[in-house]
Enzyme design. Structure first.
Site, PDB file in Angstrom:
ATOM      1  N   GLU A 329      48.850  38.973  42.384  1.00  0.00           N
ATOM      2  CA  GLU A 329      48.353  37.609  42.198  1.00  0.00           C
ATOM      3  C   GLU A 329      47.139  37.617  41.276  1.00  0.00           C
ATOM      4  OE1 GLU A 329      47.894  36.471  46.322  1.00  0.00           O
ATOM      5  OE2 GLU A 329      45.755  36.971  46.309  1.00  0.00           O
ATOM      6  N   CYS A 330      47.148  36.692  40.347  1.00  0.00           N
ATOM      7  CA  CYS A 330      46.070  36.456  39.385  1.00  0.00           C
ATOM      8  C   CYS A 330      45.738  37.732  38.605  1.00  0.00           C
ATOM      9  CB  CYS A 330      44.841  35.888  40.090  1.00  0.00           C
ATOM     10  SG  CYS A 330      43.751  34.953  38.981  1.00  0.00           S
ATOM     11  N   ALA A 331      44.692  38.455  38.953  1.00  0.00           N
ATOM     12  CA  ALA A 331      44.365  39.672  38.219  1.00  0.00           C
ATOM     13  C   ALA A 331      45.529  40.650  38.223  1.00  0.00           C
ATOM     14  CB  ALA A 331      43.129  40.330  38.827  1.00  0.00           C
TER      15      ALA A 331
END
Length: 443
Positions: A329-331
């Site tokens: 998720e995200c990074a």
């Protein structure tokens, strides 16, 4: 359960909540008390400083992500065995999702039946402080403002004027903090620099905050206020009991300076689902932990370390070829992409990521469009976005929501910008572990 507790709130962001909450946690711990740290909302960075201050994991309380019914149980889970709990609020006291008070600091305070300490920035005002506090104390009768900490007080005379006005308003002053530049914490594009990236400096900063709060606030009065909170009913949250497993797969969780975001309950759920959790650092480690059967890559700041991540080619290649499930998720999404700001990443997700000037921020009620290690087609998951990057995907998105879509999913990868709190959906941990490669297969 009887848990002395208080919520540190403010009229608005930037008033000094983190200074007071973190300093109070550390000052109470210095007195020999066991302090349970909590943060309202989805933020990952403040809990890192809370953990340094208290010596315990910082935990988040977010009704949007986990549901109202889990707020008190999650709080009791985190506060088990503690003498006092300190909950740092988010934004202004009554600011919640959209134009509602849902998921606001006031909402969580009422769910916990906890008194509120209002941190007021007294700079450029004196008697008007009383009007501000009066408005906040009377706006919602279900929210009990038990006292005020004045921040950025300029002089003895300034403090005297503020205290006099608040005495007339009937609200006790529990502390007055002078303007102090030495306790400032460095920031960048998403807020404070995470404590894990500046460990020695962060420890020193927390020590300074503890000293500042200890000399500026009435710790005995704050403890009395915390002890005025009534017992909380109901059981504490606990991850589901572990099932019988012949081989416990290893779930490798990314850590280190580039991947500092994660909720404490995630690892607890993975262990309860039958896995062993091993942390690896994509900046430093050249191979995954032995026996890795699944990978979790959470949030953080890979854009600050893109060149170093790109230079670790052996690990990137191993992640790209990994045969088990990956949740990112995200990074983690950025790390799995083909490239980030022109630097070569893992190439497991077909897409290119880049830094932008635009902040994407908000809660999402997402619908999964396909099956992946964590998702099932048509399933709803609540999450939040918080980033200044953008990804140009090759292919169809994994999630959709009102006004947007995002992510990449296939039988081996769940990757998107959505941050999910797995305590609100414990099936995610169970799915990841059940689909992981067992140690016997990987040998």
């Amino acid at each position: 359960m009887v848990v002395p507790r208080l919520v540190v709130a403010a009229p608005s962001s930037g008033s000094g909540k983190t200074t007071v909450a973190t300093g109070l946690m550390a000052a109470l711990r210095a007195r020999g008390l066991r302090v349970s740290p909590h943060k309202v909302g989805p933020d990952y960075i403040d809990p890192g400083y809370h953990a340094l201050a208290s010596g315990r994991p910082g935990r988040n309380l977010d009704p949007w992500l986990v549901g109202e019914e889990l707020i008190a149980p999650l709080f009791l889970h985190g506060a088990a065995g503690c003498d006092v709990a300190v909950v740092e609020g988010v934004m202004g006291l009554f600011d919640g999702k959209g134009d509602s008070g849902f998921a606001s600091t006031a909402h969580v305070a009422t769910l916990l039946d906890a008194p509120v300490v209002l941190v007021v920035d007294a700079a450029r005002q004196s008697r008007s402080v009383a009007a501000v506090v009066h408005g906040f104390a009377t706006f919602d009768p279900d929210v009990r403002v038990g006292g005020v900490v004045l921040n950025r007080v300029g002089s003895d005379r300034h403090e005297e004027l503020c205290r006099s006005a608040l005495a007339a308003a009937g609200v006790p002053v529990l502390g007055a903090i002078r303007r102090e530049d030495t306790v400032a914490t460095p920031s960048r594009h998403l807020g404070l620099v995470p404590a894990a990236e500046r460990r020695a400096e962060a420890v020193a900063a927390v020590d300074r905050l503890a000293a500042l709060v200890a000399r500026s606030c009435d710790l005995n009065a704050l403890l009395r206020l915390a002890r005025s909170a009534p017992p909380l009913g109901g059981p504490a949250w606990a991850p589901p009991a572990p099932g019988a497993t012949r081989d416990r797969p290893v779930v490798a969780v990314a850590g280190g300076a580039a991947f500092t975001f994660g909720y404490a309950e995630q690892a607890e759920l993975l262990r309860a689902a039958g896995a062993d959790v091993a942390v690896f650092d994509p900046l430093r480690d050249t191979r995954l932990p032995d026996g890795t059967g699944a990978i979790v890559i959470g949030g953080g700041f890979p854009e600050m370390y893109a060149a170093e991540l790109a230079a670790n080619k052996p690990l990137r290649q191993q992640v790209a070829a990994f045969p088990g499930p990956i949740a990112a998720e995200c990074a983690g999404l950025l790390y799995l992409c083909d490239e980030l700001d022109g630097q070569r990443m893992c190439g497991r997700v077909p897409g290119r990521a880049r830094m932008t000037s635009r902040l994407t921020l908000g809660y999402r009620d997402a619908v999964a469009l396909r099956r992946s290690p964590l998702t099932r087609t048509g399933e709803r998951l609540r999450g939040h976005e918080f980033h200044r990057t953008a990804v140009r995907y090759a292919g169809e998105p994994l999630f959709s929501w009102d006004g947007g879509h995002d992510g990449y999913g296939d039988p081996g990868v769940t990757a998107s910008y959505l941050h999910l709190h797995w305590a609100g959906a414990p099936r995610l941990a169970q799915r990841l572990v059940s689909s992981s490669r067992s140690p016997s297969v990987l040998r």
